[in-house]
Design an enzyme around this catalytic site. Structure first.
Site, PDB file in Angstrom:
ATOM      1  N   GLU A 107       0.854  -1.265  -0.055  1.00  0.00           N
ATOM      2  CA  GLU A 107       0.186  -0.129  -0.009  1.00  0.00           C
ATOM      3  C   GLU A 107       0.830   1.325   0.205  1.00  0.00           C
ATOM      4  OE1 GLU A 107      -1.178   0.900   3.977  1.00  0.00           O
ATOM      5  OE2 GLU A 107      -3.133   1.791   3.284  1.00  0.00           O
TER       6      GLU A 107
ATOM      7  N   ASN B  29      -7.010   6.180  -1.270  1.00  0.00           N
ATOM      8  CA  ASN B  29      -6.061   5.407  -1.048  1.00  0.00           C
ATOM      9  C   ASN B  29      -6.209   4.285  -2.027  1.00  0.00           C
ATOM     10  OD1 ASN B  29      -4.264   3.307  -0.244  1.00  0.00           O
ATOM     11  ND2 ASN B  29      -4.610   3.813   2.110  1.00  0.00           N
TER      12      ASN B  29
ATOM     13  N   LYS C 156      -9.530   2.006  -1.399  1.00  0.00           N
ATOM     14  CA  LYS C 156      -9.676   1.459  -0.245  1.00  0.00           C
ATOM     15  C   LYS C 156     -11.025   1.680   0.557  1.00  0.00           C
ATOM     16  CE  LYS C 156      -6.950   1.363   4.220  1.00  0.00           C
ATOM     17  NZ  LYS C 156      -5.693   1.705   4.785  1.00  0.00           N
TER      18      LYS C 156
ATOM     19  N   GLU D  55      -5.977   8.533   8.363  1.00  0.00           N
ATOM     20  CA  GLU D  55      -6.585   8.316   6.869  1.00  0.00           C
ATOM     21  C   GLU D  55      -7.739   8.692   6.668  1.00  0.00           C
ATOM     22  OE1 GLU D  55      -5.492   4.306   5.319  1.00  0.00           O
ATOM     23  OE2 GLU D  55      -4.573   3.794   7.031  1.00  0.00           O
TER      24      GLU D  55
ATOM     25  N   CYS E 262      -4.673  -3.026   3.172  1.00  0.00           N
ATOM     26  CA  CYS E 262      -4.266  -2.782   4.473  1.00  0.00           C
ATOM     27  C   CYS E 262      -5.369  -3.236   5.431  1.00  0.00           C
ATOM     28  CB  CYS E 262      -3.817  -1.276   4.922  1.00  0.00           C
ATOM     29  SG  CYS E 262      -3.017  -1.215   6.140  1.00  0.00           S
TER      30      CYS E 262
ATOM     31  N   ASN F 105       0.484  -0.933   5.345  1.00  0.00           N
ATOM     32  CA  ASN F 105       1.415  -0.073   6.161  1.00  0.00           C
ATOM     33  C   ASN F 105       0.853  -0.243   7.559  1.00  0.00           C
ATOM     34  OD1 ASN F 105       3.404   2.140   4.697  1.00  0.00           O
ATOM     35  ND2 ASN F 105       1.697   1.342   3.319  1.00  0.00           N
TER      36      ASN F 105
END
Lengths: 329, 329
Positions: A47, A115, A132, A151, A182, A207
Site C-alpha cells: 500500500e 488510497n 480502499k 487516513e 491494509c 502499512n
C-alpha cells in the site's frame, strides 16, 4: 490439471519522509528484477508504495499534502516502473495515493483523494483499480494519540466496491483477481464480497504500525502480527483463495511498521513469509486449481450460505446492546 | 475494573451408537463436578452432546431416528443434569437434537427437527435457545462418500437467527452471551451478526470429522484442526469477543472426530486448549472488559464499517463468475 502462477510478494523497507520518489522507484526496480530472475509472473507491492506512510503527519490544509499523491499513472516518476513491467513481462499490484478530478455525489467535479491500488498488466495497461473502503484512524488531530493516523482526513472512502476480474496471469492461465488494502484485510465482509465473485488471488498491501496506537488499554506488541496473519489466513480459507499480503515495514522517522509479509493458500496455510522488516522478496508457486476443493465442498456458497440470517450485516452499521435476561425465580 | 468469569470447556470423548443417554449423562455429571471444583461459573458442552454423531447414519424414514432427539428439556434422561446445574450453581451450554411440534412457514403445526443449543441458568431456567443455521453435508444418501453427513436430512435450517442476550454469569458480572454450533464457526457472517449485538462470550459445540469427507481432492488430515482454530480465533479477534469452542472428539464406531477444544480471548489468542481427544475439562478466567479495546478502536463498527459496500452478502447466495479482462493491444 493444474493452473500454476508464480507469485512474488515484494516487501519494502521503510521510506523516510524526506525521501523522494526516485530512490523508492529504484528499490522497486531492483525487487522487480529479482522477481523476474526467480520466475515470478505476478508481483505484489505494498500500500502507498511510493512514499512514507504520510497519514501519520498532520496537515491543516490538504492541498499542502499533494506532493504525496499521484495525479496520473504512469507519471514521469513512475514511468520507469511501467517500462520495467513491460520489459520483464510481469503483472504488478501497486498501491499509491490517488489524486483524481472527478464528480462527487452531487455531480460536482472536484479534487478527490483516495488510497488506491491498481493491477498493471505486462503490457502496461491498467487491468483493475480499487479504492480502499475501510479507512482506519480519524479525520481530525487527536490530542490523546502519541502518533496520528489520519487516513480518514487524507482519503475519501473508496467508491469502486470490491471488484474482481478474470485476466491472464501466466501462459495459458487466467486467474480471478481481487484487491484489498491494509485495514480491509481485518474485515471479513470485504473478503466475502471477493469470494462471492470467485476470487482466486487476493493482492493486498499494507502499512501497519506495530502498536495499536489508540492508547486505550494495553495490546501486546507481538499481537499485531498475529492479527494480520489471522485475518489473512481466515480470509483465504473461508473464501478458498490465495492471497499475497505485502508490507511496507521497518522504522519510518522513528515510527515502526510491521513486516511479516505472507503468501497464503486456500487452506489458510502460510506458504511463504518474509523474515526481515526491509526490502525483501518472497516467492511461491500457486496452483489456482487448489481453490476448487473449498469452493465445491465446505464453502459451496450456493448450498450452504443463509443470507436471510445475515440481514444485520447491511441493515446496521454499529453494534447495538442485546436484550437483558433476568431469572424469573 | 474487571469483569471476570471463569469459563470451562467440557470436551466429551466419543459416544458409540449403541450407548444410551445414561452413560453419557454420567460422564457429563463428572465433568460438571470437576468444573465446579475448579471454580467454573460457565460450562460449555459439545454439539449433540447426548448421543453419537448420528447424521453419519442414513435413515430412510426420519421417524425411525426419533430416539436420537429430545422432545422436551429437561426430560427424564436429562433431569439429573438440570439437578446438578442447580446444585453447583453453574450456567451451562448444551447442544442436543431437538424435536419440536410447532407451526411451519405455512402455519401448519408439525413435527420439526433442529440441531439446537440452549444456555441453562444456574436456577435451571432456559436463558436462550439457538438452532443451527449452517447445516453442512447433504439431504440424500451420497454414493460417492465413504461416510455420510446427513445434517441437511435430519435437521431444518435454524429459524431463531443468531440471538444474543445479557445475563448474569458470576456474582456482580453480567455478560453478553451468544451461541454458534459446529459448522457455523466457519462462517464470518454468523460471528459478525453476534458482534453487531456486542457479544462478549460465544459458546459453541462441535462434532467435526477429522477429514474432509467429500472425497473431492486431497485435504491433509491435520488441516482440519487448523481450520477450526483459524475460524474461531479470527471470529473472536474480528468481533472482540471471547469464545469457548468444545468438541465431541475421538473415534465413534470407527469414525474419527477431532478434539482440540479451545478457549479464545478477544485478541484471537488461544488461552486454553484440550490435549486429548477424550472427556477433558479446560478452564480459563475471562475478563470481559478485555472486549472493550477492540470494540472501541480497530473494530469500532459505527466508525469503520461500510454496509453500502457489503450488499452482495445478502443479495447473493452463491458465487458468480467475474468479468473478463483482455489486453487491448
Amino acid at each position: 490439471m493444474s493452473r500454476i502462477v508464480t507469485v512474488a510478494a515484494a516487501q519494502l523497507g521503510p521510506i523516510q519522509r524526506a525521501e523522494g520518489r526516485e530512490g523508492v522507484i529504484g528499490r522497486m526496480l531492483r525487487l522487480l528484477e529479482r522477481a523476474h530472475q526467480r520466475g515470478a509472473q505476478v508481483v505484489v507491492f505494498p500500500e502507498l508504495a511510493l512514499t512514507t506512510f504520510f497519514p501519520r503527519w498532520y496537515c491543516e490544509d490538504l492541498d499542502e499534502a499533494d506532493a504525496w499523491f499521484e495525479p496520473s499513472l504512469p507519471s514521469p516518476a513512475t514511468q520507469p516502473l511501467f517500462d520495467a513491467i513491460k520489459r520483464f513481462g510481469v503483472m504488478v499490484y501497486l498501491g499509491y495515493a490517488e489524486l483524481a478530478w472527478e464528480p462527487d455525489e452531487q455531480g460536482i467535479v472536484r479534487k478527490r483523494r483516495f488510497n488506491t491500488s491498481v493491477v498493471i498488466a505486462p503490457n502496461g495497461e491498467i487491468v483493475l483499480k480499487y479504492r480502499k473502503v475501510h479507512l482506519p484512524g480519524h479525520a481530525e488531530f487527536a490530542e490523546h494519540r502519541q502518533v496520528q493516523h489520519l487516513e480518514k482526513r487524507y482519503f475519501e472512502v473508496g467508491n469502486l466496491g470490491f471488484p474482481v476480474v478474470r485476466a491472464p496471469v501466466a501462459p495459458g492461465v487466467d486467474a480471478n483477481l481481487g484487491m484489498l488494502i491494509c485495514n480491509d484485510r481485518r474485515w471479513p465482509e470485504a473478503w466475502r464480497v471477493l469470494g462471492l465473485q470467485q476470487v482466486e488471488l487476493v493482492m493486498l498491501g499494507y502499512n501497519t504500525p506495530s502498536r495499536n496506537q489508540d492508547n486505550r488499554g494495553f495490546e501486546a506488541h507481538h499481537l499485531r502480527v498475529l492479527h494480520s496473519h489471522l485475518s489473512i489466513q481466515a480470509g483465504c480459507y473461508q473464501n478458498a483463495t490465495f492471497a499475497a499480503a505485502v508490507a511496507k515495514a521497518g522504522t519510518e522517522d522513528g515510527h515502526e511498521l510491521l513486516g511479516h509479509s505472507i503468501i497464503v493458500n486456500p487452506q489458510g496455510e502460510i506458504i511463504a513469509m518474509a523474515a526481515t522488516w526491509d526490502d525483501e522478496l518472497i516467492v511461491a508457486d500457486c496452483d489456482l486449481d487448489l481453490c476448487e476443493l473449498g469452493r465445491n465442498t465446505v464453502f459451496n456458497f450456493a448450498k450452504h450460505r443463509r443470507p436471510e440470517a445475515y440481514t444485520r450485516l447491511v441493515e446496521q452499521t454499529g453494534s447495538v446492546a442485546p436484550a437483558v435476561w433476568t431469572p424469573s425465580v
